[in-house]
Design a protein around this motif. Structure first.
Motif, PDB file in Angstrom:
ATOM      1  N   PRO A 159      25.373   3.341  -2.348  1.00  0.00           N
ATOM      2  CA  PRO A 159      26.822   3.274  -2.610  1.00  0.00           C
ATOM      3  C   PRO A 159      27.601   4.436  -2.001  1.00  0.00           C
ATOM      4  O   PRO A 159      28.830   4.377  -1.900  1.00  0.00           O
ATOM      5  CB  PRO A 159      26.906   3.310  -4.142  1.00  0.00           C
ATOM      6  CG  PRO A 159      25.648   4.006  -4.572  1.00  0.00           C
ATOM      7  CD  PRO A 159      24.605   3.601  -3.567  1.00  0.00           C
ATOM      8  N   ARG A 160      26.915   5.497  -1.583  1.00  0.00           N
ATOM      9  CA  ARG A 160      27.620   6.647  -1.016  1.00  0.00           C
ATOM     10  C   ARG A 160      27.994   6.435   0.441  1.00  0.00           C
ATOM     11  O   ARG A 160      28.811   7.177   0.990  1.00  0.00           O
ATOM     12  CB  ARG A 160      26.747   7.904  -1.116  1.00  0.00           C
ATOM     13  CG  ARG A 160      26.336   8.300  -2.520  1.00  0.00           C
ATOM     14  CD  ARG A 160      25.249   9.358  -2.450  1.00  0.00           C
ATOM     15  NE  ARG A 160      24.125   8.873  -1.641  1.00  0.00           N
ATOM     16  CZ  ARG A 160      23.247   9.680  -1.041  1.00  0.00           C
ATOM     17  NH1 ARG A 160      23.368  10.981  -1.139  1.00  0.00           N
ATOM     18  NH2 ARG A 160      22.244   9.169  -0.331  1.00  0.00           N
ATOM     19  N   LEU A 161      27.406   5.467   1.085  1.00  0.00           N
ATOM     20  CA  LEU A 161      27.609   5.283   2.513  1.00  0.00           C
ATOM     21  C   LEU A 161      29.023   4.836   2.832  1.00  0.00           C
ATOM     22  O   LEU A 161      29.578   3.961   2.170  1.00  0.00           O
ATOM     23  CB  LEU A 161      26.631   4.245   3.067  1.00  0.00           C
ATOM     24  CG  LEU A 161      25.203   4.682   3.343  1.00  0.00           C
ATOM     25  CD1 LEU A 161      24.495   3.608   4.141  1.00  0.00           C
ATOM     26  CD2 LEU A 161      25.147   6.004   4.065  1.00  0.00           C
ATOM     27  N   ARG A 162      29.574   5.431   3.881  1.00  0.00           N
ATOM     28  CA  ARG A 162      30.867   4.992   4.370  1.00  0.00           C
ATOM     29  C   ARG A 162      30.677   3.667   5.108  1.00  0.00           C
ATOM     30  O   ARG A 162      29.704   3.499   5.853  1.00  0.00           O
ATOM     31  CB  ARG A 162      31.452   6.061   5.298  1.00  0.00           C
ATOM     32  CG  ARG A 162      31.687   7.375   4.596  1.00  0.00           C
ATOM     33  CD  ARG A 162      31.892   8.517   5.580  1.00  0.00           C
ATOM     34  NE  ARG A 162      33.127   8.364   6.339  1.00  0.00           N
ATOM     35  CZ  ARG A 162      33.470   9.158   7.351  1.00  0.00           C
ATOM     36  NH1 ARG A 162      32.652  10.131   7.728  1.00  0.00           N
ATOM     37  NH2 ARG A 162      34.605   8.984   7.978  1.00  0.00           N
ATOM     38  N   PRO A 163      31.577   2.712   4.917  1.00  0.00           N
ATOM     39  CA  PRO A 163      31.442   1.414   5.584  1.00  0.00           C
ATOM     40  C   PRO A 163      31.332   1.580   7.098  1.00  0.00           C
ATOM     41  O   PRO A 163      32.078   2.336   7.719  1.00  0.00           O
ATOM     42  CB  PRO A 163      32.733   0.684   5.202  1.00  0.00           C
ATOM     43  CG  PRO A 163      33.155   1.318   3.916  1.00  0.00           C
ATOM     44  CD  PRO A 163      32.759   2.762   4.027  1.00  0.00           C
ATOM     45  N   GLY A 164      30.372   0.877   7.687  1.00  0.00           N
ATOM     46  CA  GLY A 164      30.161   0.940   9.121  1.00  0.00           C
ATOM     47  C   GLY A 164      29.086   1.913   9.555  1.00  0.00           C
ATOM     48  O   GLY A 164      28.723   1.949  10.732  1.00  0.00           O
ATOM     49  N   THR A 165      28.565   2.707   8.606  1.00  0.00           N
ATOM     50  CA  THR A 165      27.544   3.697   8.969  1.00  0.00           C
ATOM     51  C   THR A 165      26.136   3.241   8.589  1.00  0.00           C
ATOM     52  O   THR A 165      25.189   4.025   8.651  1.00  0.00           O
ATOM     53  CB  THR A 165      27.821   5.050   8.293  1.00  0.00           C
ATOM     54  OG1 THR A 165      27.671   4.907   6.867  1.00  0.00           O
ATOM     55  CG2 THR A 165      29.213   5.554   8.607  1.00  0.00           C
ATOM     56  N   GLU A 166      26.004   1.985   8.215  1.00  0.00           N
ATOM     57  CA  GLU A 166      24.694   1.480   7.797  1.00  0.00           C
ATOM     58  C   GLU A 166      23.718   1.454   8.978  1.00  0.00           C
ATOM     59  O   GLU A 166      24.124   1.249  10.125  1.00  0.00           O
ATOM     60  CB  GLU A 166      24.834   0.059   7.239  1.00  0.00           C
ATOM     61  CG  GLU A 166      25.791  -0.067   6.072  1.00  0.00           C
ATOM     62  CD  GLU A 166      27.220  -0.302   6.503  1.00  0.00           C
ATOM     63  OE1 GLU A 166      28.096  -0.449   5.620  1.00  0.00           O
ATOM     64  OE2 GLU A 166      27.477  -0.347   7.723  1.00  0.00           O
ATOM     65  N   PRO A 167      22.435   1.649   8.692  1.00  0.00           N
ATOM     66  CA  PRO A 167      21.439   1.463   9.753  1.00  0.00           C
ATOM     67  C   PRO A 167      21.396   0.014  10.190  1.00  0.00           C
ATOM     68  O   PRO A 167      21.833  -0.889   9.466  1.00  0.00           O
ATOM     69  CB  PRO A 167      20.127   1.883   9.078  1.00  0.00           C
ATOM     70  CG  PRO A 167      20.376   1.717   7.611  1.00  0.00           C
ATOM     71  CD  PRO A 167      21.832   1.989   7.400  1.00  0.00           C
ATOM     72  N   PHE A 168      20.896  -0.210  11.403  1.00  0.00           N
ATOM     73  CA  PHE A 168      20.788  -1.555  11.942  1.00  0.00           C
ATOM     74  C   PHE A 168      19.349  -1.810  12.370  1.00  0.00           C
ATOM     75  O   PHE A 168      18.703  -0.931  12.952  1.00  0.00           O
ATOM     76  CB  PHE A 168      21.716  -1.719  13.149  1.00  0.00           C
ATOM     77  CG  PHE A 168      21.573  -3.033  13.871  1.00  0.00           C
ATOM     78  CD1 PHE A 168      22.161  -4.190  13.384  1.00  0.00           C
ATOM     79  CD2 PHE A 168      20.829  -3.111  15.049  1.00  0.00           C
ATOM     80  CE1 PHE A 168      22.018  -5.396  14.049  1.00  0.00           C
ATOM     81  CE2 PHE A 168      20.677  -4.320  15.721  1.00  0.00           C
ATOM     82  CZ  PHE A 168      21.274  -5.460  15.221  1.00  0.00           C
TER      83      PHE A 168
END
Length: 259
Positions: A10-19
């Motif tokens: 939940p701390r992740l900024r949107p768009g910074t997720e791993p792919f």
């Protein structure tokens, strides 16, 4: 082929997720840079996945959340993340290419030094293992009294692009990055993988020092340098991104293909 950007943090900024994308016998690992995020590499990763490759774009620890959290991490944490991603790719792929932007280039080089039999090709975009800036010598001392200084993110010529990095540079983390650079510089001759380097003519973050060290220091029999004429530091999101994608795909096909 399945794509997986899921994270659950939940701390992740949107768009910074791993792919991550499943694919064929050739895998590609892409590492973002210092204070950046997977956002700078995911479009490139999607392009490679569309070509049928297995792809990993990890989020380095301390990135994509807050610079304060990043100050609690070190280069060994960041390297551990790309090392684990390489292990995952090697479990399902016959060949693996490793790509890195800026500090991600330093991490890619270290993988090639430490695991030479498992890195079949290197692609580096404005890599960083040294800078001429004299004030960097003060960073280890400053990091003891100052938590951060002005940020270096989003050096992008193309309007509307965002690597979703930090607007502050965490100094303890920066001091650790300098240790990574020194470690990589001392072992450049251990790099034997075919290497393709992209260098922006105008880069406000990294100067020409690193490319000179690389071209003189690595042992790779194949060394190619491509100058980018219309991009700044984060060239993977800039005007020359199509050049990077096309040339890297060709390089990977030439040097990391399976028999």
């Amino acid at each position: 082929m399945s794509h997986s950007p899921a994270t659950g943090d939940p701390r992740l900024r949107p768009g910074t997720e791993p792919f991550r994308a499943e694919g064929g016998p050739v895998g590609v690992l892409l590492s973002h840079g210092f204070t950046g995020s997977p956002a700078s590499m995911t479009p490139w990763g999607r392009e490679l996945a569309a070509a049928g490759h297995a792809v990993e774009v990890p989020r380095l620890p301390g990135h994509g959340t807050t610079w304060q959290e990043m100050n609690t991490t070190t280069w060994r944490d960041w390297y551990g993340e790309v090392d684990a991603a390489l292990t995952r790719l090697r479990a399902t792929c016959d060949r693996v290419a490793v790509c890195g932007l800026s500090m991600g280039g330093a991490l890619a080089l270290r993988l090639a030094q430490q695991r030479p039999e498992e890195v079949d090709a290197l692609v580096l975009v404005n890599p960083a293992i040294a800078l001429k800036r004299l004030d960097l010598k003060l960073v280890p001392l400053l990091s003891r009294v100052l938590p951060s200084m002005a940020g270096i993110g989003n050096d992008i010529k193309l309007p509307g692009q965002d690597e979703i990095g930090y607007d502050r540079t965490p100094l303890k983390a920066l001091a650790s990055q300098l240790q990574l650079w020194r470690d990589v510089r001392e072992n450049l001759d251990r790099v034997t993988a075919p290497t393709l380097v992209f260098r922006s003519r105008e880069d406000h973050v990294v100067d020409a020092t690193t490319v000179g060290l690389l071209m003189r220091g690595i042992s790779s029999p194949v060394r190619e340098l491509v100058e980018l004429t219309n991009s700044y530091h984060v060239a993977t999101l800039d005007h020359d991104a199509p050049v990077i994608m096309e040339r890297s795909a060709r390089f990977i096909a030439d040097h990391a293909t399976t028999a």
